[in-house]
Design an enzyme around this catalytic site. Structure first.
Site, short mmCIF file in Angstrom:
data_model
loop_
_atom_site.label_atom_id
_atom_site.label_comp_id
_atom_site.label_asym_id
_atom_site.label_seq_id
_atom_site.Cartn_x
_atom_site.Cartn_y
_atom_site.Cartn_z
N ASN A 1 0.74 -1.03 0.04
CA ASN A 1 0.04 -0.05 0.07
C ASN A 1 0.88 1.26 0.06
OD1 ASN A 1 -2.12 1.81 1.74
ND2 ASN A 1 -2.74 1.08 -0.22
N LEU A 2 1.63 1.33 -0.82
CA LEU A 2 2.90 2.08 -1.15
C LEU A 2 2.32 3.47 -1.32
CD1 LEU A 2 5.36 -0.05 -2.98
CD2 LEU A 2 4.82 0.11 -0.53
N HIS A 3 3.12 4.62 -0.60
CA HIS A 3 2.78 6.14 -0.82
C HIS A 3 3.95 6.71 -1.11
CE1 HIS A 3 3.96 6.27 3.28
NE2 HIS A 3 2.85 5.47 3.63
N HIS B 1 7.15 5.81 1.05
CA HIS B 1 7.87 4.69 0.68
C HIS B 1 8.54 5.02 -0.43
CE1 HIS B 1 4.08 2.47 2.60
NE2 HIS B 1 5.25 2.11 3.17
N GLN C 1 11.31 1.67 15.41
CA GLN C 1 11.47 0.46 14.73
C GLN C 1 12.82 0.61 14.13
OE1 GLN C 1 8.59 -1.54 11.67
NE2 GLN C 1 9.70 -0.08 10.29
N SER D 1 0.01 4.16 5.47
CA SER D 1 -1.05 3.45 4.93
C SER D 1 -2.07 3.54 5.74
CB SER D 1 -0.46 2.10 4.63
OG SER D 1 0.93 2.01 4.05
O1 PAF Z 1 7.72 -0.63 8.62
C1 PAF Z 1 6.96 -1.59 8.11
O2 PAF Z 1 6.33 -1.51 6.95
C2 PAF Z 1 7.19 -3.04 8.57
O3 PAF Z 1 7.02 -2.95 10.26
C3 PAF Z 1 8.46 -3.92 8.06
C4 PAF Z 1 9.73 -3.10 8.40
C5 PAF Z 1 8.36 -3.88 6.45
C6 PAF Z 1 8.31 -5.37 8.76
O4 PAF Z 1 7.35 -5.97 8.21
#
Ligand code: PAF
Length: 281
Positions: free
Chosen positions: A32-34, A37, A155, A188
């Protein structure tokens, strides 16, 4: 752009590029790229001749009452976007490729300390799922550099710790948050918001800005955090936290510590949970 779903094809492609002396950049995503990303794909290209992106909605990082089932899956549109932004290879594995024994029987990687606070405390098991899938993806793709977005600040700290402890031979790069004109960080999950919620959502970023200036004026951390929570509640959010933390490890700053800090917030608007953050210097 090539698109593969199995490990053998992925490795053949990446290893052929490496034999030609080309560096590999990697952007892991859940699809669901924006524009956020795509900015990471472009950043990866500044550090590597070839860029691999993965699209995998990772079941192990969702809690039982979270949005795994309804998480937007838009592989056809994602593929077009990745082509337009110069991605060289899309890895879109099925669950069986990532978890051959089933997600419920996978090994789990737990990253203590940085993984236990804030998001880790409010989403039990979430970061075990993230650490596990990222470790698997890094071992599978073997990139020279991997790019993560600053919106998920915690993260990217966790991934840095993982890479350091496992001595994985790659560099981690963090790409800046991409925002809408009104300040809302691209996500997303923004698509879950109805018109009324969307109109209120920029208050998350406004609250972060307010925390930064309030702290700069000399107010103490706990007062800033409490007032930020109340401000979000007044705007219709149900906040999980509004925290001032040390940016490098998310530890609670000592009294009088004024540099290297940031604010992080997580709050629900209806059923949609949004996160955002802002570095103070
Ligand atoms: O940030 C994300 O989209 C997710 O946490 C990742 C790093 C792709 C791991 O599933």
């Amino acid at each position: 752009m090539r698109s593969v779903g199995d490990l053998r094809s992925l490795r053949a492609c990446v290893r052929a590029w490496k034999q030609e002396g080309q560096r590999i950049g990697f952007v892991p995503t859940m699809g669901n790229l924006h524009a956020g990303h795509f900015s990471l794909v472009e950043l990866a290209h500044r550090h590597a001749e070839r860029v691999v992106a993965s699209v995998f909605v990772n079941p192990t990082q969702f809690g039982p009452n979270e949005d795994f089932g309804r998480y937007p899956r838009t592989l056809a549109e994602d593929t077009v976007g990745l082509i337009e932004h110069g991605c060289d290879l899309l890895f879109a594995p099925a669950v069986e490729v990532m978890y051959p024994g089933g997600p419920e029987h996978t090994l789990k990687i737990h990253v203590p300390d940085v993984g236990d606070t804030l998001e880790g405390a409010h989403r039990p098991g979430h970061f075990d799922g993230v650490a596990t899938v990222v470790a698997k993806l890094l071992v599978m793709v073997e990139p020279d550099v991997a790019v993560f977005g600053q919106k998920d600040w915690q993260q990217q700290l966790l991934v840095r710790r993982l890479v350091q402890e496992l001595a994985l031979p790659l560099e981690i790069i963090t790409g800046p948050i991409v925002r809408e004109a009104d300040g809302l960080a691209l996500s997303s999950r923004n698509r879950y918001l109805d018109a009324n919620q969307r109109a209120r959502a920029p208050e998350l970023h406004a609250t972060l800005e307010w925390m930064r200036s309030s702290f700069a004026e000399g107010h103490v951390r706990a007062a800033v955090e409490g007032a930020a929570v109340r401000r979000l509640e007044r705007a219709g959010f149900a906040p999980d936290y509004a925290a001032v933390r040390r940016a490098m490890d998310l530890a609670i700053p000592a009294e009088g510590e004024r540099t290297g800090l940031m604010a992080l917030v997580a709050a629900r608007l209806g059923t949609t949970r949004l996160i955002d953050n802002l570095c103070f210097d």
